[in-house]
Design a protein around this motif. Structure first.
Motif, PDB file in Angstrom:
ATOM      1  N   THR A  44       0.877  -1.144   0.044  1.00  0.00           N
ATOM      2  CA  THR A  44       0.138  -0.033  -0.095  1.00  0.00           C
ATOM      3  C   THR A  44       0.741   1.339  -0.202  1.00  0.00           C
ATOM      4  O   THR A  44       0.289   2.158  -0.359  1.00  0.00           O
ATOM      5  N   ASP A  45       2.103   1.309   0.416  1.00  0.00           N
ATOM      6  CA  ASP A  45       3.076   2.379   0.596  1.00  0.00           C
ATOM      7  C   ASP A  45       3.712   2.674  -0.664  1.00  0.00           C
ATOM      8  O   ASP A  45       4.645   1.927  -1.070  1.00  0.00           O
ATOM      9  N   GLU A  46       3.542   3.695  -1.289  1.00  0.00           N
ATOM     10  CA  GLU A  46       4.076   4.004  -2.634  1.00  0.00           C
ATOM     11  C   GLU A  46       5.819   4.013  -2.646  1.00  0.00           C
ATOM     12  O   GLU A  46       6.371   3.307  -3.274  1.00  0.00           O
ATOM     13  N   GLN A  47       6.222   4.053  -1.306  1.00  0.00           N
ATOM     14  CA  GLN A  47       7.602   4.392  -1.169  1.00  0.00           C
ATOM     15  C   GLN A  47       8.362   2.636  -1.446  1.00  0.00           C
ATOM     16  O   GLN A  47       9.404   2.379  -1.804  1.00  0.00           O
ATOM     17  N   TYR A  48       7.626   1.718  -0.849  1.00  0.00           N
ATOM     18  CA  TYR A  48       7.964   0.447  -0.987  1.00  0.00           C
ATOM     19  C   TYR A  48       7.563  -0.150  -2.280  1.00  0.00           C
ATOM     20  O   TYR A  48       8.163  -1.204  -2.719  1.00  0.00           O
ATOM     21  N   ARG A  49       6.668   0.426  -2.869  1.00  0.00           N
ATOM     22  CA  ARG A  49       6.156  -0.319  -4.197  1.00  0.00           C
ATOM     23  C   ARG A  49       7.158   0.234  -5.506  1.00  0.00           C
ATOM     24  O   ARG A  49       7.097  -0.305  -6.498  1.00  0.00           O
ATOM     25  N   ASN A  50       8.129   1.307  -5.089  1.00  0.00           N
ATOM     26  CA  ASN A  50       9.106   1.821  -6.107  1.00  0.00           C
ATOM     27  C   ASN A  50       8.271   1.967  -7.450  1.00  0.00           C
ATOM     28  O   ASN A  50       8.889   1.590  -8.409  1.00  0.00           O
ATOM     29  N   GLY A  51       7.079   2.730  -7.431  1.00  0.00           N
ATOM     30  CA  GLY A  51       6.522   2.908  -8.648  1.00  0.00           C
ATOM     31  C   GLY A  51       5.736   1.910  -9.307  1.00  0.00           C
ATOM     32  O   GLY A  51       5.024   2.209 -10.363  1.00  0.00           O
ATOM     33  N   LYS A  52       5.905   0.787  -8.712  1.00  0.00           N
ATOM     34  CA  LYS A  52       5.074  -0.278  -9.455  1.00  0.00           C
ATOM     35  C   LYS A  52       3.674  -0.378  -9.109  1.00  0.00           C
ATOM     36  O   LYS A  52       3.277  -0.058  -7.816  1.00  0.00           O
ATOM     37  N   HIS A  53       2.854  -0.757  -9.984  1.00  0.00           N
ATOM     38  CA  HIS A  53       1.361  -0.906  -9.650  1.00  0.00           C
ATOM     39  C   HIS A  53       1.066  -2.098  -8.833  1.00  0.00           C
ATOM     40  O   HIS A  53       1.803  -3.139  -9.073  1.00  0.00           O
ATOM     41  N   LEU A  54      -0.078  -1.956  -8.143  1.00  0.00           N
ATOM     42  CA  LEU A  54      -0.332  -2.995  -7.037  1.00  0.00           C
ATOM     43  C   LEU A  54      -0.407  -4.245  -7.735  1.00  0.00           C
ATOM     44  O   LEU A  54      -0.178  -5.477  -7.347  1.00  0.00           O
ATOM     45  N   ASP A  55      -1.264  -4.222  -8.938  1.00  0.00           N
ATOM     46  CA  ASP A  55      -1.629  -5.523  -9.670  1.00  0.00           C
ATOM     47  C   ASP A  55      -0.177  -6.226 -10.059  1.00  0.00           C
ATOM     48  O   ASP A  55      -0.137  -7.413 -10.041  1.00  0.00           O
ATOM     49  N   THR A  56       0.754  -5.499 -10.366  1.00  0.00           N
ATOM     50  CA  THR A  56       2.014  -5.953 -10.889  1.00  0.00           C
ATOM     51  C   THR A  56       2.717  -6.784  -9.767  1.00  0.00           C
ATOM     52  O   THR A  56       3.181  -7.800  -9.639  1.00  0.00           O
ATOM     53  N   LEU A  57       2.714  -6.065  -8.438  1.00  0.00           N
ATOM     54  CA  LEU A  57       3.218  -6.539  -7.228  1.00  0.00           C
ATOM     55  C   LEU A  57       2.704  -7.744  -6.708  1.00  0.00           C
ATOM     56  O   LEU A  57       3.420  -8.743  -6.539  1.00  0.00           O
ATOM     57  N   LEU A  58       1.150  -7.831  -6.916  1.00  0.00           N
ATOM     58  CA  LEU A  58       0.403  -9.039  -6.687  1.00  0.00           C
ATOM     59  C   LEU A  58       0.841 -10.391  -7.409  1.00  0.00           C
ATOM     60  O   LEU A  58       0.935 -11.509  -6.962  1.00  0.00           O
ATOM     61  N   LEU A  59       0.863 -10.061  -8.757  1.00  0.00           N
ATOM     62  CA  LEU A  59       1.283 -11.072  -9.862  1.00  0.00           C
ATOM     63  C   LEU A  59       2.508 -11.416  -9.327  1.00  0.00           C
ATOM     64  O   LEU A  59       2.774 -12.765  -9.507  1.00  0.00           O
ATOM     65  N   ARG A  60       3.642 -10.836  -9.349  1.00  0.00           N
ATOM     66  CA  ARG A  60       4.945 -11.154  -9.106  1.00  0.00           C
ATOM     67  C   ARG A  60       5.045 -12.013  -7.876  1.00  0.00           C
ATOM     68  O   ARG A  60       5.574 -13.114  -7.823  1.00  0.00           O
ATOM     69  N   GLU A  61       4.327 -11.599  -6.739  1.00  0.00           N
ATOM     70  CA  GLU A  61       4.272 -12.203  -5.373  1.00  0.00           C
ATOM     71  C   GLU A  61       3.628 -13.674  -5.612  1.00  0.00           C
ATOM     72  O   GLU A  61       4.222 -14.662  -5.257  1.00  0.00           O
ATOM     73  N   LYS A  62       2.475 -13.863  -6.276  1.00  0.00           N
ATOM     74  CA  LYS A  62       1.717 -15.135  -6.684  1.00  0.00           C
ATOM     75  C   LYS A  62       2.791 -15.725  -7.256  1.00  0.00           C
ATOM     76  O   LYS A  62       2.930 -17.080  -7.029  1.00  0.00           O
ATOM     77  N   GLN A  63       3.347 -15.587  -8.401  1.00  0.00           N
ATOM     78  CA  GLN A  63       4.105 -16.287  -9.367  1.00  0.00           C
ATOM     79  C   GLN A  63       5.513 -16.759  -8.419  1.00  0.00           C
ATOM     80  O   GLN A  63       5.948 -17.848  -8.566  1.00  0.00           O
ATOM     81  N   ARG A  64       6.065 -15.961  -7.586  1.00  0.00           N
ATOM     82  CA  ARG A  64       7.185 -16.324  -6.551  1.00  0.00           C
ATOM     83  C   ARG A  64       6.338 -17.278  -6.027  1.00  0.00           C
ATOM     84  O   ARG A  64       7.364 -18.373  -5.711  1.00  0.00           O
ATOM     85  N   GLU A  65       5.402 -17.448  -5.176  1.00  0.00           N
ATOM     86  CA  GLU A  65       4.901 -18.357  -4.357  1.00  0.00           C
ATOM     87  C   GLU A  65       4.663 -19.852  -4.859  1.00  0.00           C
ATOM     88  O   GLU A  65       5.010 -20.707  -4.228  1.00  0.00           O
ATOM     89  N   GLU A  66       4.148 -19.571  -5.896  1.00  0.00           N
ATOM     90  CA  GLU A  66       3.803 -20.698  -6.963  1.00  0.00           C
ATOM     91  C   GLU A  66       5.139 -21.588  -7.147  1.00  0.00           C
ATOM     92  O   GLU A  66       5.272 -22.750  -6.965  1.00  0.00           O
ATOM     93  N   TRP A  67       6.032 -20.803  -7.656  1.00  0.00           N
ATOM     94  CA  TRP A  67       7.331 -21.417  -7.890  1.00  0.00           C
ATOM     95  C   TRP A  67       8.135 -22.080  -6.954  1.00  0.00           C
ATOM     96  O   TRP A  67       8.520 -23.242  -6.919  1.00  0.00           O
ATOM     97  N   ALA A  68       8.003 -21.373  -5.558  1.00  0.00           N
ATOM     98  CA  ALA A  68       8.518 -21.719  -4.338  1.00  0.00           C
ATOM     99  C   ALA A  68       7.796 -23.333  -3.791  1.00  0.00           C
ATOM    100  O   ALA A  68       8.446 -24.103  -3.406  1.00  0.00           O
ATOM    101  N   ARG A  69       6.550 -23.085  -4.019  1.00  0.00           N
ATOM    102  CA  ARG A  69       5.965 -24.389  -3.467  1.00  0.00           C
ATOM    103  C   ARG A  69       6.042 -25.409  -4.625  1.00  0.00           C
ATOM    104  O   ARG A  69       6.221 -26.718  -4.109  1.00  0.00           O
ATOM    105  N   ALA A  70       6.006 -25.322  -5.777  1.00  0.00           N
ATOM    106  CA  ALA A  70       6.268 -26.179  -6.879  1.00  0.00           C
ATOM    107  C   ALA A  70       7.579 -26.964  -6.821  1.00  0.00           C
ATOM    108  O   ALA A  70       7.677 -27.992  -7.321  1.00  0.00           O
TER     109      ALA A  70
END
Length: 125
Positions: free
Chosen positions: A56-82
């Motif tokens: 939620t904080d722009e400082q931590y998002r480094n200009g990235k859109h929330l949907d981009t961050l969430l998609l990357r996080e989901k992909q990271r977790e799916e990869w880690a699980r698999a």
């Protein structure tokens, strides 16, 4: 730990008797390395300390859109699980504040803390 939030969970997990590894590397298909906050040794799980500011904080998002961050996080977790066969568990600030809340969260995930109910938790740092 990379944040105060992770440090607090590290203390709570240790007090509950968990053997943990921190900042556990998981190699991605592109050759980069993902870092999982904790591995709960012997429980087949990673644990991620999630703070809202990460999303939620722009400082931590480094200009990235929330949907981009969430998609990357989901992909990271799916990869880690698999690739590791481990589950990825999440905890927010409220569940890190007390030992009881941390233990309840983990039990809700089906992970029983190693410290018996009747024994006094120890700090293993």
């Amino acid at each position: 730990a990379e944040s105060p939030h992770e440090s607090l969970y590290r203390v709570q997990l240790a007090r509950l008797g968990f053997e943990i590894k921190t900042q556990v590397p998981v190699h991605s298909k592109s050759g980069s390395t993902y870092r999982m906050d904790f591995e709960l040794i012997g429980h087949g799980a990673f644990f991620e300390a999630d703070g809202e500011m990460k999303y939620t904080d722009e400082q931590y998002r480094n200009g990235k859109h929330l949907d981009t961050l969430l998609l990357r996080e989901k992909q990271r977790e799916e990869w880690a699980r698999a690739t590791t066969g481990r589950r990825v568990l999440h905890g927010g600030w409220a569940d890190a504040l007390t030992l009881r809340r941390t233990a309840a969260l983990l039990r809700a995930y089906g992970v029983t803390p190693p410290v018996d109910k009747g024994s006094k938790p120890r700090l293993l740092l």
